[in-house]
Design a protein around this motif. Structure first.
Motif, mmCIF file in Angstrom:
data_model
loop_
_atom_site.group_PDB
_atom_site.id
_atom_site.type_symbol
_atom_site.label_atom_id
_atom_site.label_comp_id
_atom_site.label_asym_id
_atom_site.label_seq_id
_atom_site.Cartn_x
_atom_site.Cartn_y
_atom_site.Cartn_z
ATOM 1 N N ARG A 125 -3.217 6.918 -59.234
ATOM 2 C CA ARG A 125 -3.597 5.637 -59.844
ATOM 3 C C ARG A 125 -4.889 5.791 -60.640
ATOM 4 O O ARG A 125 -5.003 5.302 -61.763
ATOM 5 C CB ARG A 125 -3.779 4.572 -58.745
ATOM 6 C CG ARG A 125 -4.312 3.236 -59.266
ATOM 7 C CD ARG A 125 -3.261 2.493 -60.085
ATOM 8 N NE ARG A 125 -3.777 1.294 -60.726
ATOM 9 C CZ ARG A 125 -3.992 1.170 -62.041
ATOM 10 N NH1 ARG A 125 -3.736 2.178 -62.874
ATOM 11 N NH2 ARG A 125 -4.446 0.042 -62.539
ATOM 12 N N ILE A 126 -5.865 6.472 -60.051
ATOM 13 C CA ILE A 126 -7.158 6.605 -60.732
ATOM 14 C C ILE A 126 -7.016 7.442 -62.003
ATOM 15 O O ILE A 126 -7.647 7.177 -63.018
ATOM 16 C CB ILE A 126 -8.228 7.159 -59.761
ATOM 17 C CG1 ILE A 126 -8.587 6.042 -58.766
ATOM 18 C CG2 ILE A 126 -9.471 7.642 -60.503
ATOM 19 C CD1 ILE A 126 -9.526 6.430 -57.661
ATOM 20 N N GLY B 127 -4.491 7.332 -63.795
ATOM 21 C CA GLY B 127 -3.681 6.564 -64.734
ATOM 22 C C GLY B 127 -2.214 6.952 -64.729
ATOM 23 O O GLY B 127 -1.450 6.508 -65.578
ATOM 24 N N LEU C 146 -0.155 6.185 -62.366
ATOM 25 C CA LEU C 146 0.554 5.010 -61.858
ATOM 26 C C LEU C 146 -0.073 3.774 -62.472
ATOM 27 O O LEU C 146 -1.296 3.699 -62.600
ATOM 28 C CB LEU C 146 0.421 4.900 -60.326
ATOM 29 C CG LEU C 146 1.121 5.927 -59.450
ATOM 30 C CD1 LEU C 146 0.726 5.714 -57.988
ATOM 31 C CD2 LEU C 146 2.631 5.821 -59.602
ATOM 32 N N GLU D 80 -0.897 -0.417 -62.454
ATOM 33 C CA GLU D 80 -1.217 -1.353 -61.381
ATOM 34 C C GLU D 80 0.064 -1.985 -60.810
ATOM 35 O O GLU D 80 0.175 -2.169 -59.599
ATOM 36 C CB GLU D 80 -2.192 -2.434 -61.868
ATOM 37 C CG GLU D 80 -2.709 -3.375 -60.792
ATOM 38 C CD GLU D 80 -3.523 -2.687 -59.684
ATOM 39 O OE1 GLU D 80 -3.956 -1.527 -59.867
ATOM 40 O OE2 GLU D 80 -3.718 -3.312 -58.625
ATOM 41 N N GLU D 81 1.015 -2.279 -61.674
ATOM 42 C CA GLU D 81 2.280 -2.859 -61.192
ATOM 43 C C GLU D 81 2.969 -1.913 -60.210
ATOM 44 O O GLU D 81 3.568 -2.347 -59.232
ATOM 45 C CB GLU D 81 3.245 -3.148 -62.355
ATOM 46 C CG GLU D 81 2.889 -4.348 -63.203
ATOM 47 C CD GLU D 81 1.772 -4.043 -64.198
ATOM 48 O OE1 GLU D 81 1.378 -2.865 -64.344
ATOM 49 O OE2 GLU D 81 1.271 -4.993 -64.814
ATOM 50 N N GLU E 75 -11.603 4.283 -54.343
ATOM 51 C CA GLU E 75 -11.696 5.746 -54.330
ATOM 52 C C GLU E 75 -12.106 6.289 -52.957
ATOM 53 O O GLU E 75 -11.912 7.465 -52.675
ATOM 54 C CB GLU E 75 -12.662 6.238 -55.428
ATOM 55 C CG GLU E 75 -13.986 5.523 -55.419
ATOM 56 C CD GLU E 75 -14.713 5.618 -56.778
ATOM 57 O OE1 GLU E 75 -14.174 6.204 -57.724
ATOM 58 O OE2 GLU E 75 -15.824 5.080 -56.856
#
Ligand code: SF4
Lengths: 552, 101
Positions: free
Chosen positions: A26-27, A29, A31, A33-34, A99
């Motif tokens: 996720r961090i 990018g 993934l 947010e959805e 994090e």
């Protein structure tokens, strides 16, 4: 205490590794947010007004002193030095950094704690009577079956994507301290005429927008058949629960729409087809789990304990605390201590890292290293020798947790509300603080007697306002905080839904309104009549008159 | 809730740590007083676009354009946003001010 086996440890560690990978992606990018949001929610990680909030499960409300120390450590290292105990026997931290969550989770896993299934549309943390195993008159310790349900429901593939969240509560004594009728499934441990132990099964209770008390779907379910019966209930719900409308997705709506008879018929039909499928707990497994909840080695203590009786006579404040915050233990010479997390003007359910550590030390010294979390947002020391009560009380005084108010007007439940929660309409905590200050006088509190005030900052009802003798619901009225008042709710074995008494009150007016309601009660009560009994006897009219001047 | 002629600022929470932040015109600040204010509908639309881009770039989440008062401090008009800008009202020890320094 239940001790994880290798399987539990393995899945806990795997989950931490899996989430670490998800957070990294996720961090970076990889993934969106959805994509990530449902994954973080599965691990109890929300975004609130000021930061991420992490909710950690305390299964059936039992904590070891070592776990409490770890919770204190988490508060200090990963948060701003405190945590909040909730109405679901969980703890929440308010200032979490995404994090850092993987490291935090890895630390929690070393003491068998996690945030799994504290959010999302799955079977949530199973709650139980906070006096489990120590209160007299209990048929069986509800934590045994709660642990079985925990194991069965953990990462259950069929029930990980239910129409909506699903809450189960268990109580083992006649007095219901677990609010079983307010849960999606409530289990009340009972005996049948032959003396066999089983469950009265309640389904479809819930608060929120549409408060509903559960329907008793079975007066007696044999113990051995519980898991297959739960499976049948969840299957019917999973198949027919409303996924199209979030406000109609809880099982309470399905029970209502089908009608209790048809719902029961479908569950029984499903159960007949699957009850021999092998999901039920094998007897040897039940015995294995039960061993972890066997009573500890209590000392043989002759009663009365002179030192304790003398201290009560000599110290009125101590005696007052005993009368509200100490319950008889099933073992002679012992007592159950409720630690009030409701200091006057304080934040209900909040504890600092230092306070948590002090409670952990007290548990180690005086309560066989065990602590309970109650849904009333208090803590409990379940195994205290009567001879130690005075010392415990004095130590609690040093950390501001010796208030003699358990079960009284200032023992208020309040959800985080608009001070923290992104769904809130109004603040809850300041209202609780002002009521607490208004009724600070302990003699006045004791004179008023048993009274439960419960406050929610929005209709989601995390503060259980529907079940409050006096319930307060925060609403947004043209951008202003506004409060509705309900009376007559209860969460025990006489459960009832609080009724709206009339037009709501401003933030300034709500405390006066509560005081008027209490004054009206004091005027009309009969000897030894509690608030809820008086309300049930006279109905809303005298309270309306006191509040609004006219009887309507 | 949001009125067309009320000044507006762009706010969100940083993805990495969840902190509440405001768009300043060149970056993100913890203080609402440092926010760039949109005075017109067109400027507000511009802020929304910047917010959407920052969200797509995985910098901030829960992105919103919110109403503020026409003062130097840019005090939000709704209590929810005042609390987001300053912190929980029940923990003044942990509150931040709307302006830096
Ligand atoms: S009742 Fe509403 S305001 Fe309170 S914690 Fe639940 S969602 Fe938030």
């Amino acid at each position: 205490m239940y001790i994880y086996d290798d399987f539990d440890h393995t899945i806990a560690k795997q989950r931490v590794a899996e989430f670490r990978d998800q957070v990294n992606r996720r961090i970076k990018g990889e993934l969106t947010e959805e994509q990530f949001r449902p994954l973080r929610l599965m691990n109890g990680l929300y975004l609130q007004l000021h930061a991420y909030m992490l909710r950690i499960a305390v299964p059936y409300g039992t904590l070891s002193a070592a776990q409490m120390r770890k919770l204190a450590h988490i508060a200090r290292v990963y948060d701003r030095g405190y945590g909040h105990f909730t109405t679901r026997q969980n703890i929440q931290y308010n200032w979490i950094k995404l994090e850092q969550v993987p490291d935090l989770m890895a630390e929690l896993a070393t003491v068998q704690l996690h945030g799994n299934q504290t959010s999302g549309n799955c079977v949530r943390n199973v709650t139980a009577d906070h006096f489990s195993g120590v209160i007299d008159g209990e048929i069986e310790d509800p934590r045994i079956v709660s642990e079985a349900i925990r194991q069965w429901s953990t990462f259950h593939p069929e029930f990980s994507w239910l129409p909506r969240k699903f809450k189960i509560a268990v109580t083992g004594a006649e007095k219901d301290r677990a609010a079983v009728q307010w849960h999606d499934i409530g289990l009340h441990i009972v005996r049948d005429d032959a003396g066999e132990v089983g469950y009265a099964v309640y389904v479809g209770g819930g608060m929120g927008r549409i408060p509903v008390l559960a329907t008793k779907v079975r007066g007696f379910l044999p113990k051995r058949e519980l898991l297959s019966y739960l499976e049948a209930i969840l299957r019917v719900y999973n198949r027919y629960g409303r996924r199209d409308n979030i406000h109609k997705a809880r099982i309470k709506i399905l029970v209502r729409d089908l009608g209790p008879e048809e719902f029961i018929r479908q569950v029984e039909e499903e159960w007949e087809a699957s009850r021999h499928s092998g999901v039920n707990l094998p007897p040897e497994e039940e015995i294995r789990i039960a061993r972890y909840f066997e009573p500890p080695a209590y000392e043989k203590i002759a009663v009365p304990v002179a030192a304790f009786e003398d201290a009560k006579k000599a110290n009125r404040a101590f005696a007052q605390w005993i009368s509200t915050n100490v319950h008889p233990h099933k073992t002679p010479g012992y007592a159950i201590v409720t630690i009030s997390l409701k200091p006057i003007g304080g934040i209900p359910g909040d504890a600092s890292a230092e306070q948590m550590e002090a409670v952990a030390s007290l548990a180690e010294r005086f309560s066989l290293a065990e602590i309970r979390v109650s849904h009333i947002q208090n803590l409990v020391l379940p195994h205290v020798r009567q001879a130690d009560l005075f010392a415990v009380w004095q130590e609690l005084g040093k950390i501001g947790f010796a208030n003699a108010n358990a079960g009284l007007v200032t023992d208020i439940i309040a959800c985080p509300g608009l001070d923290y929660c992104s769904l809130a309409n109004a603040r809850s905590i300041p209202v609780a603080q002002r009521i607490s200050e208004r009724f600070a006088d302990l003699d006045r509190q004791h004179k008023i007697g048993a009274l439960q005030i419960k406050i929610s900052g929005c209709i989601n009802a995390c503060g259980h306002h529907h079940a409050g003798h006096i319930g307060i619901l925060g609403v947004d009225k043209a951008g202003q905080e506004f409060y509705q008042l309900t009376l007559g709710g209860a969460g025990d074995e006489t459960a009832s839904t609080g009724q709206l008494i009339g037009p709501g009150f401003s933030s300034d007016g709500i405390v006066d309104a509560v005081e008027k309601v209490i004054d009206a009660y004091l005027d009309l009560r009969q000897p030894n009549e509690t608030f809820i009994s008086a309300y049930r006897r006279v109905g809303p009219a005298p309270f309306k008159e006191k509040l609004y001047g006219v009887s309507r | 809730m949001s009125k067309a002629d009320t000044p507006k600022v762009l706010t969100g929470n940083l993805l990495r740590n969840g902190a509440t932040v405001y768009y300043t015109g060149s970056g993100w600040s913890a203080h609402v007083a440092e926010a760039q204010v949109a005075a017109t509908a067109a400027e507000a639309e511009e802020l929304r676009k910047i917010g959407a881009a920052a969200y797509a770039a995985n910098l901030v989440i829960d992105v919103n354009v919110v109403d503020v008062q026409p003062t130097a401090e840019h005090r939000p008009t709704h209590i929810r946003e005042v609390i987001r800008a300053t912190g929980p009202t029940v923990r003044p020890d942990l509150n931040k001010s709307m302006s830096p320094g």
